[in-house]
Design a protein around this motif. Structure first.
Motif, PDB file in Angstrom:
ATOM      1  N   ASN A  85      -2.302   1.202  -9.371  1.00 36.49           N
ATOM      2  CA  ASN A  85      -3.084   0.810  -8.201  1.00 36.49           C
ATOM      3  C   ASN A  85      -3.527  -0.651  -8.279  1.00 36.49           C
ATOM      4  O   ASN A  85      -3.526  -1.371  -7.273  1.00 36.49           O
ATOM      5  CB  ASN A  85      -4.296   1.723  -8.039  1.00 36.49           C
ATOM      6  N   LEU A 108      -0.407  -2.703  -7.490  1.00 35.22           N
ATOM      7  CA  LEU A 108      -0.111  -2.665  -6.051  1.00 35.22           C
ATOM      8  C   LEU A 108      -1.056  -3.590  -5.288  1.00 35.22           C
ATOM      9  O   LEU A 108      -0.627  -4.346  -4.395  1.00 35.22           O
ATOM     10  CB  LEU A 108      -0.232  -1.235  -5.532  1.00 35.22           C
ATOM     11  N   SER A 109      -2.316  -3.553  -5.628  1.00 40.11           N
ATOM     12  CA  SER A 109      -3.290  -4.410  -4.963  1.00 40.11           C
ATOM     13  C   SER A 109      -2.951  -5.876  -5.168  1.00 40.11           C
ATOM     14  O   SER A 109      -3.018  -6.688  -4.225  1.00 40.11           O
ATOM     15  CB  SER A 109      -4.694  -4.115  -5.496  1.00 40.11           C
ATOM     16  N   GLU A 118       0.274  -6.823  -3.066  1.00 42.30           N
ATOM     17  CA  GLU A 118       0.020  -6.911  -1.629  1.00 42.30           C
ATOM     18  C   GLU A 118      -0.837  -8.141  -1.303  1.00 42.30           C
ATOM     19  O   GLU A 118      -0.599  -8.826  -0.291  1.00 42.30           O
ATOM     20  CB  GLU A 118      -0.658  -5.634  -1.143  1.00 42.30           C
ATOM     21  N   ARG A 119      -1.804  -8.418  -2.155  1.00 40.61           N
ATOM     22  CA  ARG A 119      -2.670  -9.571  -1.906  1.00 40.61           C
ATOM     23  C   ARG A 119      -1.906 -10.885  -2.057  1.00 40.61           C
ATOM     24  O   ARG A 119      -2.026 -11.787  -1.212  1.00 40.61           O
ATOM     25  CB  ARG A 119      -3.857  -9.522  -2.881  1.00 40.61           C
ATOM     26  N   LYS A 179       1.380  -8.821   2.298  1.00 35.15           N
ATOM     27  CA  LYS A 179       2.006  -7.774   3.109  1.00 35.15           C
ATOM     28  C   LYS A 179       1.810  -6.428   2.431  1.00 35.15           C
ATOM     29  O   LYS A 179       1.670  -6.343   1.210  1.00 35.15           O
ATOM     30  CB  LYS A 179       3.500  -8.045   3.288  1.00 35.15           C
ATOM     31  N   PRO A 180       1.813  -5.340   3.210  1.00 37.28           N
ATOM     32  CA  PRO A 180       1.659  -4.006   2.623  1.00 37.28           C
ATOM     33  C   PRO A 180       2.975  -3.494   2.049  1.00 37.28           C
ATOM     34  O   PRO A 180       4.064  -3.901   2.488  1.00 37.28           O
ATOM     35  CB  PRO A 180       1.212  -3.151   3.806  1.00 37.28           C
ATOM     36  N   TYR A 181       2.872  -2.618   1.062  1.00 36.74           N
ATOM     37  CA  TYR A 181       4.044  -1.961   0.486  1.00 36.74           C
ATOM     38  C   TYR A 181       4.195  -0.565   1.088  1.00 36.74           C
ATOM     39  O   TYR A 181       3.214   0.049   1.516  1.00 36.74           O
ATOM     40  CB  TYR A 181       3.898  -1.845  -1.035  1.00 36.74           C
ATOM     41  N   LYS A 182       5.413  -0.083   1.111  1.00 38.34           N
ATOM     42  CA  LYS A 182       5.676   1.301   1.500  1.00 38.34           C
ATOM     43  C   LYS A 182       5.435   2.177   0.274  1.00 38.34           C
ATOM     44  O   LYS A 182       6.065   1.980  -0.765  1.00 38.34           O
ATOM     45  CB  LYS A 182       7.118   1.465   1.987  1.00 38.34           C
TER      46      LYS A 182
END
Length: 309
Positions: free
Chosen positions: A217, A220-221, A224-225, A229-232
């Motif tokens: 987690n 992932l943060s 994305e930061r 952009k967001p990840y799938k």
């Protein structure tokens, strides 16, 4: 920088891959006399200053000849090739080598019960047990346990540890909060060199180092930061990944089995991939590993290398 007289000549065994290259280059920069051993079928060459040897890894007589006059052997065999170190260890003992560093590089194989883990963990533990039998012949050893090569995992993709940053996809295993130790290749190379300069403190023992502790987690943060952009995101379980990996290995599907097996093992909460913080701190102090590395820095470096930012 002056090299202790006891360790000047170092041979990197199974030096045909990326880790072998990193070790050869780091040792050479630090002023060691470096040799490299690869299979005859491997065409890698390190240029002036590095003595190249070609040998099958189970050719005892040839390895004895190569190792004679060497102070230390640093092994970089692959995860599923640990057994090929057995002959190398026998040859090192016969040749009068002082120190052997087996290919650990990922996980704590000193754990009680680790032989019930996936095959590569049990094989690596068996290598250390074989090294113990050579102590009476004057061959000492250091088993360097490090965190997962995090940047390599992110760069490679293919779903190892759930990541495919080229596609912007991630599979989160269980809660995504399982902590695991990570290491950069540079940190592992620094630790290896420090071991060769601290022979007494590191004799016949396990050494634990990392770069930092992370979770999925947190990673992932950071991705994305930094990418903006967001990840799938999809979800799975570490136990299911390990079961798939073992089944694939039984079918002879080595590459597919590797990715699932490593993923399941790293996210297993049984502490194979999460060391005791006090143990890591102790060894970083002994080896003087003061470099500051963090999640954002590694993620940024990987994304830049892959032209994703």
């Amino acid at each position: 920088m002056a090299i202790p007289q006891s360790i000047r000549n170092v041979v990197v065994f199974a030096a045909g891959g990326g880790l072998g290259r990193a070790f050869v280059e780091a040792l050479q920069r630090e002023g060691f006399n470096v040799s490299a051993v690869t299979r005859p079928s491997n065409s890698v060459s390190y240029g002036p200053g590095v003595t190249m040897h070609r040998s099958e890894y189970d050719d005892f007589d040839t390895l004895v000849a190569i190792f004679r006059g060497q102070d230390a052997v640093v092994s970089t065999t692959g995860t599923f090739a640990a057994k090929y170190q057995l002959t190398a260890i026998d040859a090192a003992a016969a040749a009068g080598v002082r120190r052997f560093l087996p290919s650990e590089y990922g996980g704590n194989t000193s754990l009680v019960g680790v032989t019930s883990y996936p095959p590569f963990a049990a094989e690596k533990k068996a290598i250390v047990e074989h090294l113990r039998t050579k102590e009476s012949q004057g061959l000492t050893w250091t088993s360097l346990c490090v965190g997962i090569f995090f940047s390599w995992v992110l760069e490679e993709g293919k779903g190892t540890l759930g990541w495919d940053i080229d596609k912007g996809d991630v599979t989160i295993y269980d809660s995504g909060n399982q902590e695991f130790d990570t290491s950069t290749v540079d940190q592992v190379a620094r630790a290896t060199i420090a071991i060769l300069r601290n022979l007494e403190e590191t004799e016949n023992t396990y050494v634990f180092i990392n770069s930092f502790v992370a979770t999925q987690n947190q990673t992932l943060s950071a991705l994305e930061r930094i990418q903006g952009k967001p990840y799938k995101v999809s979800h799975d379980f570490w136990s299911a990944a390990r079961s798939r990996g073992l089944a694939a290995l039984e079918r002879g599907e080595i590459e597919a089995g590797y990715h699932d097996l490593v993923t399941g093992t790293i996210y297993d909460p049984g502490h194979f991939a999460l060391f005791k913080a006090e143990e890591v701190g102790k060894w970083k102090k002994i080896l003087r590993l003061n470099e500051k590395e963090d999640l954002d820095g590694v993620v940024t470096d990987v994304l830049r290398k892959k032209y994703l930012i």
